[in-house]
Design an enzyme around this catalytic site. Sequence first.
Site, mmCIF file in Angstrom:
data_model
loop_
_atom_site.group_PDB
_atom_site.id
_atom_site.type_symbol
_atom_site.label_atom_id
_atom_site.label_comp_id
_atom_site.label_asym_id
_atom_site.label_seq_id
_atom_site.Cartn_x
_atom_site.Cartn_y
_atom_site.Cartn_z
ATOM 1 N N SER A 81 0.618 -0.853 -0.362
ATOM 2 C CA SER A 81 -0.230 -0.209 -0.047
ATOM 3 C C SER A 81 0.813 1.337 0.070
ATOM 4 O O SER A 81 1.951 0.768 0.280
ATOM 5 C CB SER A 81 -1.202 -0.005 1.069
ATOM 6 O OG SER A 81 -2.174 -1.137 0.993
ATOM 7 N N GLN A 82 -0.060 2.133 -0.309
ATOM 8 C CA GLN A 82 0.742 3.667 -0.401
ATOM 9 C C GLN A 82 0.716 3.692 1.404
ATOM 10 O O GLN A 82 -0.148 3.799 2.136
ATOM 11 C CB GLN A 82 0.272 4.706 -0.898
ATOM 12 C CG GLN A 82 0.090 5.982 -0.967
ATOM 13 C CD GLN A 82 -0.992 6.696 -1.685
ATOM 14 O OE1 GLN A 82 -1.834 6.438 -2.112
ATOM 15 N NE2 GLN A 82 -0.821 8.387 -1.568
#
Length: 232
Positions: A81-82
Amino acid sequence: FLDILKNNYIYSCDFNMITDNYRQKGLRKKLVAELVSKGIKDEMVLEAILKVPRHAFLDKAFEDWSYKDQAFPIDCEQTISQPYTVAFQSSLLKISKGEKVLEIGLGSGYQACVLFEMGAKVYSIERHKYLHDKTAERLKHLGYLGIRTFYGDGFLGLPRFAPFDKILITAACPHLPTALLSQLKPGGLMVLPLETGHGVQTMIRVHKDTNENITKEDFGHFKFVPMLKGTV
């Protein structure tokens, strides 16, 4: 925040297995500063992100992408994930040290390590056998022996270890999973991206009160891979 960047941290991992040089530490400081500029204020979250070597969760060929605030593909058509999303979800959980946290979607293991560095007792499920085994080995090499990983169906949770103080779902959920809600301790919180149609997900925080009533809060739109049933 400035105190966070000035501190010399003692890592809870064994870095003999990977390189963690001044450049990489400097890039983490820049990443934390970027997250602060985007509104992340929880110092426990920022400290954890400063500690965890995100480059260790990507193949070495993609190391230059490690400290960009972007999601990145990993094995089994999943993503790491970011960093902003990791920080945002972690902040919503309001972790207190020693709490039991169930994570649905082990993935690369990065989110689990952030929760662990925040003081949580982390239990994490992954439905992809290959990804689970690879990530479990990575966590062992990094020294994160306190994170308990499980190969299984995230929709079923881990009833054997319930109840949990907090539950985090890191994939787009089509509905609130009743099995997971039943494993959430009264007074606990669950954070998840909930499908709202047309490929859009809304970040939801669910609170279960002492009478087991459920309330929901909405924290805007995000993009995640879908949460699927079963194992592969």
